[in-house]
Scaffold this motif. Sequence first.
Motif, PDB file in Angstrom:
ATOM      1  N   ARG A   1       0.906  -0.986   0.107  1.00  0.00           N
ATOM      2  CA  ARG A   1       0.263   0.179  -0.119  1.00  0.00           C
ATOM      3  C   ARG A   1       1.247   0.886   0.040  1.00  0.00           C
ATOM      4  O   ARG A   1       0.799   2.431  -1.274  1.00  0.00           O
ATOM      5  N   GLU A   2       2.049   1.647   0.754  1.00  0.00           N
ATOM      6  CA  GLU A   2       2.647   2.155   1.042  1.00  0.00           C
ATOM      7  C   GLU A   2       3.602   2.810  -0.318  1.00  0.00           C
ATOM      8  O   GLU A   2       3.774   3.814  -0.910  1.00  0.00           O
ATOM      9  N   LEU A   3       4.058   1.183  -1.249  1.00  0.00           N
ATOM     10  CA  LEU A   3       4.064   1.821  -2.415  1.00  0.00           C
ATOM     11  C   LEU A   3       3.069   2.250  -3.257  1.00  0.00           C
ATOM     12  O   LEU A   3       3.912   2.181  -4.474  1.00  0.00           O
ATOM     13  N   GLY A   4       2.310   1.844  -3.480  1.00  0.00           N
ATOM     14  CA  GLY A   4       1.145   2.250  -4.422  1.00  0.00           C
ATOM     15  C   GLY A   4       1.420   1.209  -4.791  1.00  0.00           C
ATOM     16  O   GLY A   4       0.276   1.464  -6.481  1.00  0.00           O
ATOM     17  N   LEU A   5       1.610  -0.612  -4.770  1.00  0.00           N
ATOM     18  CA  LEU A   5       1.169  -1.285  -5.559  1.00  0.00           C
ATOM     19  C   LEU A   5      -0.495  -1.789  -5.404  1.00  0.00           C
ATOM     20  O   LEU A   5      -0.397  -2.818  -5.761  1.00  0.00           O
ATOM     21  N   THR A   6      -1.322  -1.591  -4.356  1.00  0.00           N
ATOM     22  CA  THR A   6      -2.080  -2.643  -4.535  1.00  0.00           C
ATOM     23  C   THR A   6      -3.213  -1.315  -5.337  1.00  0.00           C
ATOM     24  O   THR A   6      -4.539  -1.397  -5.893  1.00  0.00           O
ATOM     25  N   GLN A   7      -3.093  -0.310  -6.189  1.00  0.00           N
ATOM     26  CA  GLN A   7      -4.022   0.167  -7.746  1.00  0.00           C
ATOM     27  C   GLN A   7      -2.510  -0.592  -8.512  1.00  0.00           C
ATOM     28  O   GLN A   7      -1.606  -0.945  -8.607  1.00  0.00           O
ATOM     29  N   ASP A   8      -3.606  -0.045 -10.348  1.00  0.00           N
ATOM     30  CA  ASP A   8      -2.905  -0.569 -11.565  1.00  0.00           C
ATOM     31  C   ASP A   8      -2.442   0.486 -12.012  1.00  0.00           C
ATOM     32  O   ASP A   8      -2.597   1.028 -11.630  1.00  0.00           O
ATOM     33  N   TRP A   9      -0.747   0.271 -12.261  1.00  0.00           N
ATOM     34  CA  TRP A   9      -0.595   1.099 -13.005  1.00  0.00           C
ATOM     35  C   TRP A   9      -0.705   0.731 -14.072  1.00  0.00           C
ATOM     36  O   TRP A   9       0.835  -0.156 -14.557  1.00  0.00           O
TER      37      TRP A   9
ATOM     38  N   ARG B   1       3.641  -7.754 -10.390  1.00  0.00           N
ATOM     39  CA  ARG B   1       3.229  -6.443  -9.047  1.00  0.00           C
ATOM     40  C   ARG B   1       2.718  -5.130  -9.145  1.00  0.00           C
ATOM     41  O   ARG B   1       2.775  -4.161  -9.136  1.00  0.00           O
ATOM     42  N   GLY B   2       1.133  -4.888  -9.708  1.00  0.00           N
ATOM     43  CA  GLY B   2       0.571  -4.158 -10.319  1.00  0.00           C
ATOM     44  C   GLY B   2       0.780  -3.098 -11.053  1.00  0.00           C
ATOM     45  O   GLY B   2       0.405  -2.486 -11.746  1.00  0.00           O
ATOM     46  N   PHE B   3       2.076  -3.796 -12.158  1.00  0.00           N
ATOM     47  CA  PHE B   3       2.132  -2.917 -12.578  1.00  0.00           C
ATOM     48  C   PHE B   3       2.078  -3.429 -14.605  1.00  0.00           C
ATOM     49  O   PHE B   3       1.737  -4.855 -14.964  1.00  0.00           O
TER      50      PHE B   3
END
Lengths: 255, 255
Positions: free
Chosen positions: B86-94, B117-119
């Motif tokens: 969450r801190e790294l912003g990986l809970t969202q899709d990039w 990894r969300g990417f």
Amino acid sequence: MATGRTHRPATRSRGIPEATVARLPLYLRALTALSERSVPTVSSEELAAAAGVNSAKLRKDFSYLGSYGTRGVGYDVEYLVYQISRELGLTQDWPVVIVGIGNLGAALANYGGFASRGFRVAALIDADPGLTGKPVAGIPVQHTDELEKIIKDNGVSIGVIATPAGAAQQVCDRLVAAGVTSILNFAPTVLSVPEGVDVRKVDLSIELQILAFHEQRKSGEETPAGDGAVPAAVTPRDDSADQGPDGDVPAVMPA
Amino acid sequence: MATGRTHRPATRSRGIPEATVARLPLYLRALTALSERSVPTVSSEELAAAAGVNSAKLRKDFSYLGSYGTRGVGYDVEYLVYQISRELGLTQDWPVVIVGIGNLGAALANYGGFASRGFRVAALIDADPGLTGKPVAGIPVQHTDELEKIIKDNGVSIGVIATPAGAAQQVCDRLVAAGVTSILNFAPTVLSVPEGVDVRKVDLSIELQILAFHEQRKSGEETPAGDGAVPAAVTPRDDSADQGPDGDVPAVMPA
DNA sequence: CTTTGTGAACTTGTTCACAGCT
DNA sequence: AGCTGTGAACAAGTTCACAAAG
């Protein structure tokens, strides 16, 4: 197991700071470009701009190498190219082996910056027998079985690992046993090596994650869970229609 | 054009230290491995060993995220995976675009660590019309002409540049103009970007040169030849430590 | 006991600002 | 004048070592 203290092989000799060493190649590239345009001298301000750093830092960096500039004038481009090259050890030939000839290994083998800076691809090595003998970037791929012999015959001290993560440690162990003392690791693994062996890693997914962190921050300032009170509001957002890799959600936090 | 200088993103929102951010992905990887083995908790000592850092540093790093551990016990693996993600912003899709589909671009497209990894690779872009439509890693390559449209249609904010050095700045300018605010640059060039845009670079030749520097120095210092037994001390060490504010890390380049 | 979390000491890196050379 | 080289001030990062918590 941190028995040994910070046993930095380090630099006690002339002690160039690590941060400075990491920037020397950058300066060298900028200087090489100037050299190719036959620019005779350059000021710290101009060179710093070309290298993307500030001039005070650049002057400080150069001061660790010696006094190679001329006050009121600047630095002699050719002379500085030579001094930095020498400092970096680029005036000698460094045979390099690349292990793991997939797309990445092939990209590395084709990389022009290799030969032009004292690095010579001595061999390409892959575990797939189907690749053996096939030329990549003009160099025939050799089988992993030959690894030790190749290292010794060519006096290789720098190895590049571009294998899948699962094979990296094993390859690393063999490289080290055969005499390699510097490793550039592209596999997403932490390598264990004996003291005296240098490892640098290049990890694409880590770089992306760092970017994601900053990117996330750009869209809005957030107060990171303060201290004291338990952040019951972990607020797991489920906007992501994407199922995570390991996809799982949080286990509840402990007390 | 008239792009401003490339000074620090300066978004120093008084948050997590940059050096810590750069290590979070490392911890995350180690934690994910533990998670897959269903390990419920881990101590700072164990996790630090797995990530290749020392435990004091790890605890300090985690302290910036909050108090997620339990004294006398350690850290809950699942919970920590979630918090770091969450801190790294990986809970969202990039969604990410890769520009320049040579060997390196293809390697990146095929790189598992991206997708896992969300990417998500939203598009592959290349200037060569001969490549247009050809699938790489299952994704058809699109022509550079479509760049702006692709960025906008997919809401892409992260771009990867894997083109030859000569094309990098131009590609960068177009990406930025189209709305990209984070760039991972594999071309051996210093990119100029407007304030607010983040650039990290990965440069193979710089990494090799740093290794060569240390390698050169090894010839001087002789390790006190072990006594009889082979030094079984396989100490994991980490050295790569160069996280500049602007992101000065390593480097690679295409053909 | 064990292990975290953190102030304080220490080390490394960056920037400032100006003395000193050309 | 212009520009380098560098001590001194500042900032960031790391390690120590121990009090507090379970």
